[in-house]
Design an enzyme around this catalytic site. Structure first.
Site, PDB file in Angstrom:
ATOM      1  N   ASN A  17       1.184  -2.749  -9.451  1.00 32.83           N
ATOM      2  CA  ASN A  17       0.603  -3.507  -8.254  1.00 32.83           C
ATOM      3  C   ASN A  17      -0.826  -3.590  -7.893  1.00 32.83           C
ATOM      4  OD1 ASN A  17       0.383  -0.766  -7.261  1.00 32.83           O
ATOM      5  ND2 ASN A  17       2.070  -0.781  -5.837  1.00 32.83           N
ATOM      6  N   GLN A  47       2.504   9.143   6.858  1.00 32.83           N
ATOM      7  CA  GLN A  47       3.162   7.811   6.718  1.00 32.83           C
ATOM      8  C   GLN A  47       4.505   8.306   6.861  1.00 32.83           C
ATOM      9  OE1 GLN A  47       0.100   4.918   4.183  1.00 32.83           O
ATOM     10  NE2 GLN A  47       2.095   5.261   3.311  1.00 32.83           N
ATOM     11  N   HIS A  82       1.529   0.093   5.366  1.00 33.97           N
ATOM     12  CA  HIS A  82       1.216   0.137   3.902  1.00 33.97           C
ATOM     13  C   HIS A  82       2.148  -0.663   3.091  1.00 33.97           C
ATOM     14  CE1 HIS A  82       0.315   3.335   0.379  1.00 33.97           C
ATOM     15  NE2 HIS A  82       0.095   2.065   0.022  1.00 33.97           N
ATOM     16  N   ARG A 103      -6.374   5.604  -0.038  1.00 35.95           N
ATOM     17  CA  ARG A 103      -5.842   6.447   0.562  1.00 35.95           C
ATOM     18  C   ARG A 103      -6.447   6.977   2.082  1.00 35.95           C
ATOM     19  NH1 ARG A 103      -2.045   4.733  -1.724  1.00 35.95           N
ATOM     20  NH2 ARG A 103      -0.862   5.870  -3.307  1.00 35.95           N
TER      21      ARG A 103
HETATM   22  P1  NDP Z   1      -7.050   3.274 -11.637  1.00 32.55           P
HETATM   23  O1  NDP Z   1      -6.771   4.641 -12.190  1.00 32.55           O
HETATM   24  O2  NDP Z   1      -7.213   2.081 -12.587  1.00 32.55           O
HETATM   25  O3  NDP Z   1      -8.587   3.316 -11.186  1.00 32.55           O
HETATM   26  C1  NDP Z   1      -9.226   4.557 -10.410  1.00 32.55           C
HETATM   27  C2  NDP Z   1     -10.598   4.505 -10.552  1.00 32.55           C
HETATM   28  O4  NDP Z   1     -11.219   5.379  -9.453  1.00 32.55           O
HETATM   29  C3  NDP Z   1     -11.028   5.028 -11.781  1.00 32.55           C
HETATM   30  O5  NDP Z   1     -11.983   4.094 -12.361  1.00 32.55           O
HETATM   31  C4  NDP Z   1     -11.588   6.401 -11.762  1.00 32.55           C
HETATM   32  O6  NDP Z   1     -12.581   6.630 -12.581  1.00 32.55           O
HETATM   33  C5  NDP Z   1     -12.169   6.128 -10.212  1.00 32.55           C
HETATM   34  N1  NDP Z   1     -12.568   7.288  -9.683  1.00 32.55           N
HETATM   35  C6  NDP Z   1     -11.819   8.393  -9.629  1.00 32.55           C
HETATM   36  N2  NDP Z   1     -12.208   9.482  -8.782  1.00 32.55           N
HETATM   37  C7  NDP Z   1     -13.399   8.930  -8.298  1.00 32.55           C
HETATM   38  C8  NDP Z   1     -14.558   9.555  -7.608  1.00 32.55           C
HETATM   39  N3  NDP Z   1     -14.803  10.789  -7.260  1.00 32.55           N
HETATM   40  N4  NDP Z   1     -15.829   8.536  -7.581  1.00 32.55           N
HETATM   41  C9  NDP Z   1     -15.703   7.401  -7.941  1.00 32.55           C
HETATM   42  N5  NDP Z   1     -14.751   6.619  -8.646  1.00 32.55           N
HETATM   43  C10 NDP Z   1     -13.500   7.740  -9.069  1.00 32.55           C
HETATM   44  O7  NDP Z   1      -6.414   3.026 -10.283  1.00 32.55           O
HETATM   45  P2  NDP Z   1      -6.107   1.751  -9.555  1.00 32.55           P
HETATM   46  O8  NDP Z   1      -7.281   0.921  -9.287  1.00 32.55           O
HETATM   47  O9  NDP Z   1      -4.666   0.833 -10.038  1.00 32.55           O
HETATM   48  O10 NDP Z   1      -5.551   2.285  -8.152  1.00 32.55           O
HETATM   49  C11 NDP Z   1      -6.503   2.974  -7.542  1.00 32.55           C
HETATM   50  C12 NDP Z   1      -5.953   3.739  -6.203  1.00 32.55           C
HETATM   51  O11 NDP Z   1      -5.418   2.654  -5.295  1.00 32.55           O
HETATM   52  C13 NDP Z   1      -4.512   4.458  -6.418  1.00 32.55           C
HETATM   53  O12 NDP Z   1      -4.993   5.868  -7.083  1.00 32.55           O
HETATM   54  C14 NDP Z   1      -3.919   4.578  -5.340  1.00 32.55           C
HETATM   55  O13 NDP Z   1      -4.420   5.478  -4.445  1.00 32.55           O
HETATM   56  C15 NDP Z   1      -4.347   3.198  -4.336  1.00 32.55           C
HETATM   57  N6  NDP Z   1      -3.100   2.290  -4.365  1.00 32.55           N
HETATM   58  C16 NDP Z   1      -2.785   1.708  -3.291  1.00 32.55           C
HETATM   59  C17 NDP Z   1      -1.618   0.848  -3.271  1.00 32.55           C
HETATM   60  C18 NDP Z   1      -1.594   0.274  -1.823  1.00 32.55           C
HETATM   61  O14 NDP Z   1      -0.309  -0.176  -1.705  1.00 32.55           O
HETATM   62  N7  NDP Z   1      -2.127   0.295  -0.621  1.00 32.55           N
HETATM   63  C19 NDP Z   1      -1.032   0.633  -4.397  1.00 32.55           C
HETATM   64  C20 NDP Z   1      -1.794   0.926  -5.551  1.00 32.55           C
HETATM   65  C21 NDP Z   1      -2.565   1.738  -5.789  1.00 32.55           C
HETATM   66  P3  NDP Z   1     -12.211   6.909 -14.001  1.00 32.55           P
HETATM   67  O15 NDP Z   1     -11.202   6.690 -14.552  1.00 32.55           O
HETATM   68  O16 NDP Z   1     -13.376   5.909 -14.566  1.00 32.55           O
HETATM   69  O17 NDP Z   1     -12.760   8.396 -14.363  1.00 32.55           O
END
Ligand code: NDP
Length: 392
Positions: free
Chosen positions: A147, A314, A333, A285
């Site tokens: 998603n 939630q 959400h 989040r």
């Molecule tokens: P990804 O795993 O593709 O991306 C997460 C990114 O966050 C990665 O690039 C990671 O870095 C980066 N990251 C982690 N920690 C840090 C930090 N401290 N500072 C900067 N960057 C950081 O996940 P998605 O993009 O698919 O999803 C992201 C988040 O969105 C999910 O974890 C979830 O919490 C939220 N979400 C919400 C939804 C909703 O319905 N509202 C649905 C889906 C997701 P790297 O991997 O490069 O180390």
């Protein structure tokens, strides 16, 4: 034979199944970047149906019961007498959704001695105590990418809605009014603004790509820098920290997972360094921001708007201040659970279950915790070893 406990949000108050607006979903070839769509051996629902609520059962009942497994589906997840708590005692698998999270705390995990797999039907496994899962050797998996684009679309929509003052203007129209001055005295164009994302992962990058045609200056921060070609293609400015990004943008969209590094990142101090009248959209989040500091910043005008779809806890209580704070564009959400998204995360959930039940390795990109350590996507995106609550 396994017992699978699945916690899903309640059915529509108007009854199940709902009337569907469309009869089919667009067919996709794959995800951006080449990851393949979920590949279950079969599917017992029609994509586009509501499978995310209790009666939809993620389309899993026939598949599981025909193989002799037990499926319990409930939305009753709060308190020690909840159906979830009663069923946990002999559950092998718990399936939960971030939209209606079954918080798998260390205490609950301790009361689930048979639990081996915590499966997130969606993305984001922060509702599971990852340290406890690691200690107990429980596998945590989610349906990576299912998603991500759904959320990116929602974030872009909310950025535009805030900056252009869409929701209050719509309200004026719906209530029979025509006072244009009231509509526009808080409305701007997005064009020319500095817009940044916290984390340029799957969702963050999709947001950047969708915003490029708006003629904005794009910024990002992430643990790892994007390839130079991507930075050039999108005209991105990289910031080494969220702090550096925050003071150089007009709009920020948050897309990092919740883990100890990101907990409470947007606190009073960081908010004070932002340009007056900045906007925040948070579909990642809720605990990445300080709840009450956001309210105060909106009241003082330091923030011109806040939108998103993530709350804590939630479902949010009726008196949660984000429901009524000024200039908010909050939704429940929902961004990652459109009918389109459900088709993918339900198929991915089934793929993960098929693999786990027959002892085949779960796809690496779906793993968050496995074999007593962070694994797959979890190994790059999460940190472990310090409980989120302790950082608050
Ligand atoms: P990804 O795993 O593709 O991306 C997460 C990114 O966050 C990665 O690039 C990671 O870095 C980066 N990251 C982690 N920690 C840090 C930090 N401290 N500072 C900067 N960057 C950081 O996940 P998605 O993009 O698919 O999803 C992201 C988040 O969105 C999910 O974890 C979830 O919490 C939220 N979400 C919400 C939804 C909703 O319905 N509202 C649905 C889906 C997701 P790297 O991997 O490069 O180390």
């Amino acid at each position: 034979m396994a017992k699978i406990v699945c916690v899903l949000y309640p059915d529509p108050v108007t009854g199940f199944p709902p009337q569907y607006a469309r009869t089919s979903l667009p067919a996709l070839d794959g995800y951006p970047g080449g990851q393949t769509l979920p590949t279950p051996e079969g599917l017992d629902f029609t994509p586009g149906e509501l499978v995310g609520s209790v009666s939809g059962e993620l389309g899993l009942r026939e598949f599981l019961e025909s193989r002799g497994h037990t499926l319990v589906v409930t939305s009753d997840k709060e308190g020690p007498d909840s159906e979830l708590d009663r069923e946990l005692a002999d559950a092998d698998v718990v399936i939960s959704q971030p939209f209606w999270p079954a918080y798998l705390t260390a205490e609950r995990i301790a009361r689930a001695p048979k639990l081996k797999l915590a499966l997130t039907a969606g993305i984001g496994s922060d509702h599971v105590d990852l340290d406890a899962a690691i200690a107990r050797g429980i596998t945590v998996a989610e349906v990576t990418y299912s998603n991500s684009i759904s959320v990116a679309e929602h974030a872009v929509m909310q950025i535009l809605a805030l900056v252009r003052n869409y929701l209050p203007s719509h309200k004026i129209a719906a209530e029979g009014g025509w006072n244009i001055a009231d509509c526009v005295s808080h409305a701007y164009d997005l064009e020319g603004m500095d817009v940044g994302v916290i984390a340029a992962g799957r969702i963050g990058q999709a947001v950047l790509r969708r915003l490029k045609p708006f003629g904005v200056r794009l910024h990002y921060t992430d643990k790892r820098r994007l390839p130079r070609e991507v930075e050039q293609e999108l005209g991105l400015t990289f910031h080494a920290s969220a702090q550096e990004l925050a003071r150089n943008i007009d709009v920020v969209s948050i897309h990092a997972p919740l883990h100890p590094e990101t907990q409470n990142l947007f606190d009073e101090k960081l908010l004070a360094t932002m340009r007056p009248g900045s906007y925040i959209v948070n579909t990642a989040r809720a605990q990445i921001v300080d709840r009450d500091a956001i309210v105060r910043a909106l009241e003082s005008g330091q923030l011109a708007g806040y939108a998103g779809d993530v709350w804590y806890p939630q479902p949010a209580p009726a008196d949660h201040p984000w429901r009524t704070m000024p200039h908010n564009g909050m939704t429940p959400h929902i961004s990652g659970t459109t009918l389109t998204a459900q088709a993918r995360y339900a198929a991915g959930t089934r793929e993960i279950l098929e693999d786990w039940l027959q002892g085949t390795p779960i796809r690496e990109e779906y793993l968050i915790v496995d074999g007593g350590r962070l694994a797959g996507t979890g190994a790059t995106s999460y940190t472990a070893g310090e409980k989120a609550e302790e950082k608050n």
